[in-house]
Design an enzyme around this catalytic site. Structure first.
Site: not given
Ligand code: GRF
Length: 202
Positions: A109-111
């Site tokens: 996951n990326t946060h």
């Molecule tokens: C990203 O910054 C992610 O970490 C957060 O929402 C954003 C999603 O951006 N949960 P995208 O849909 O990949 O443009």
């Protein structure tokens, strides 16, 4: 390696992965995206997937009798593509026990904050409101908590006096995209092990 990417919004992280794989070739990068899933229709993330000729699936909570039923549907839809890694890139739902039983230990996951600070759905807004001078993004493995899994990598972004939430989020996303592409590629090419809270990529 086979990636399934889960999105809920604009999908710029998905796009960064697509562009990196197209530029480097799946062989060199170590992975290719085999499907994109979402929790809602009508998002740009799904258009990006379709434009790339990828299969997509949508699992909406409201289409299911319970959260458990939704989680089962998400698990089965994802499993159909036999992913080696699942990448949650802006996916705004908490996956359940069934999903983690099936894919646990290989969901990334990326946060958009420096965990453990500012977890949850409003990490950018919360850091800004708190008056943090630096924030950033975190790429981590998903565990049974919310944004609590073992951290793989983080990137720092300064907070500017004139920032509002969207300006700061855009600046974070520039760092986040690069971090995610790098991490997913390394995990795919080198493999990894998770020892407690430590992630080891040989
Ligand atoms: C990203 O910054 C992610 O970490 C957060 O929402 C954003 C999603 O951006 N949960 P995208 O849909 O990949 O443009």
């Amino acid at each position: 390696k086979r990636l399934v990417v889960l999105v809920s919004g604009s999908g710029t992280n998905l796009q960064a992965l697509l562009d990196a794989i197209a530029a480097q070739g799946a062989q060199a990068y170590g992975a290719r995206i085999v499907a994109v899933g979402a929790d809602r229709d009508g998002i740009v993330g799904l258009e990006r997937a379709r434009r790339a000729g990828l299969p997509t699936f949508v699992c909406r909570v409201k289409d299911h009798a319970s959260r458990e039923e939704w989680d089962r549907a998400l698990t089965e839809a994802t499993a159909a593509y036999e992913p080696d890694l699942v990448v949650s890139a802006g996916f705004m739902k908490i996956v359940g026990k069934g999903f983690l039983a099936r894919f646990g230990g290989r969901v990334v996951n990326t946060h958009p904050a420096l965990l453990p600070s500012f977890p949850g759905a409003h990490g950018v807004r919360d850091a800004l409101a708190y008056g943090a001078k630096v924030t950033g993004c975190t790429v981590h493995f998903v565990d049974d908590g919310v944004d609590t899994g073992p951290i793989i990598a983080q990137g720092v972004v300064e907070v500017r006096d004139e920032d509002d939430e969207s300006a700061l989020h855009e600046r974070i996303k520039e760092v986040e995209r690069t971090l995610l592409v790098d991490v997913v590629g390394r995990l795919a090419r080198n493999g990894f092990s998770i020892e407690g809270r430590k992630v080891v990529i040989p």
